[in-house]
Design an enzyme around this catalytic site. Structure first.
Site, PDB file in Angstrom:
ATOM      1  N   THR A 118       0.738  -1.306  -0.078  1.00 39.31           N
ATOM      2  CA  THR A 118       0.537  -0.224  -0.005  1.00 39.31           C
ATOM      3  C   THR A 118       0.855   1.218   0.139  1.00 39.31           C
ATOM      4  OG1 THR A 118      -1.745   1.159   1.283  1.00 39.31           O
ATOM      5  CG2 THR A 118      -0.149  -0.526   2.375  1.00 39.31           C
ATOM      6  N   TYR A 142      -2.529   0.317  10.349  1.00 46.63           N
ATOM      7  CA  TYR A 142      -2.486  -0.055   8.561  1.00 46.63           C
ATOM      8  C   TYR A 142      -1.343  -0.137   7.206  1.00 46.63           C
ATOM      9  CZ  TYR A 142      -3.096  -1.093   4.034  1.00 46.63           C
ATOM     10  OH  TYR A 142      -3.705  -1.908   2.321  1.00 46.63           O
TER      11      TYR A 142
END
Length: 338
Positions: A118, A142
């Site tokens: 990501t 995250y």
């Protein structure tokens, strides 16, 4: 015929990648616990094993049942806001599950591994567009969990010779241009489907989180990459691993669009108004994230086919307007024909 294991292959990006693998003639096995994925999103002819990828005994059984030419790992928790509330859950799940699958692969003699990573690794970047040399400084658990997973894979290369690619993609969006697959999350957190659902009257007005960012119109700017282009990038790096060795790539279109611009695109494509209001900023949201995908293009030959924002939105609109309940019902066209 090559055979690949795809974890999280019933989810959004995973299912589109499974479809791309099948379209080119590969055999695929999917492992997904279906908490966020959908059985109907798995294409016909693909074996689906409903299990948690963190169950090492079951993963060993999967690798004992088939010989795989590579693993594509999508299974992960991925909601930034939720990770701010449950940091250790995100870190233990995303790191632990990645290394569980990778270790099972190594023990079975499978040495190619592609990680769904990501752009959240970059936190609040100092300059745009973001290339692979940018400082890695996540501002959410995250993002931190994905960075830890990447580093774990690097140690596995040193210890066991596992060749891994990590694709740090920005905002996946759109749907299969042929209408076979689309985006269906519960809860939905992605801007384009939220705007589309607001236009369709399927949910209350869209909330725009913050209008005082240091961007041209005050709203957050993101790089939207079509999900089918993203799936193609996974295939490109999978094929390149034998000659390049382990690698890390940013994946995006290289163009940023603000929240207001996305709303305008949905209104152009749909011919409908997107009802919306402005709320407070969310913690963990950088003002702008725009990718440089030059390394991926130069080293693998990948290039996006669906780069225009209106084109991305149109594929998402076409699928959602035909599937107003997502995978929970047949498409409007199929229902009328039956």
């Amino acid at each position: 015929m090559a055979r690949f294991l795809v974890t999280g292959g019933a989810g959004y990006v995973g299912s589109h990648t499974v479809l791309a693998l099948r379209d080119r003639g590969d055999d695929v096995v999917v492992v997904d616990n279906l908490r966020q994925g959908h059985r109907r999103a798995v294409p016909r002819g693909v074996d689906l094993i409903v299990e948690d990828v963190g169950d090492r005994r079951r993963m060993d059984e999967v690798f004992a049942s088939w010989r795989f030419d590579g693993v594509l790992h999508f299974a992960a928790l991925s909601i930034v806001g939720e990770s701010m509330r449950e940091p250790m859950h995100y870190i233990t799940q995303n790191l632990g599950n990645t290394l569980c699958v990778a270790d099972a692969a190594v023990k079975a003699g499978c040495r190619r591994f592609v990680l769904s990573s990501t752009a959240a690794l970059f936190g609040c970047p100092q300059s745009l567009p973001i290339d692979e040399a940018a400082t890695l400084c996540p501002v959410s658990p995250y993002g931190e969990s994905k960075l830890m997973a990447e580093r774990g894979l690097e140690w596995m290369e040193q210890a066991h010779g596992l060749r891994s690619a990590a694709l740090r993609y920005f905002n996946a969006a759109g749907a299969d241009p042929g209408g076979r697959l689309g985006e269906d999350h519960d809860p939905e957190t992605h801007l384009i489907p939220l705007a589309i659902d607001a236009a369709l009257g399927l949910r209350p007005e869209l909330v725009v989180y913050g209008q005082d960012y240091d961007t041209p119109d005050g709203t957050c700017v993101r790089d939207y990459v079509h999900v089918s282009d993203l799936a193609a990038a996974h295939l490109h790096v999978l094929d390149a691993l034998d000659r390049t060795g382990s690698c890390r790539y940013n994946v995006g279109n290289g163009t940023g669009h603000s929240v207001r611009e996305v709303i305008a695109a949905v209104e152009r494509v749909s011919g409908r108004r997107v009802p919306h209001r402005y709320g407070d900023r969310r913690p963990g949201d950088p003002a702008a994230l725009v990718a440089s995908s030059r390394r991926l293009r130069e080293e693998t030959g990948w290039t996006p086919r669906y780069a225009a924002l209106d084109e991305i939105v149109r594929t998402a609109w076409n699928w959602r307007s035909q599937h107003p309940a997502g995978y929970g019902e047949l498409s409007v066209t199929r229902a009328l024909a039956s």
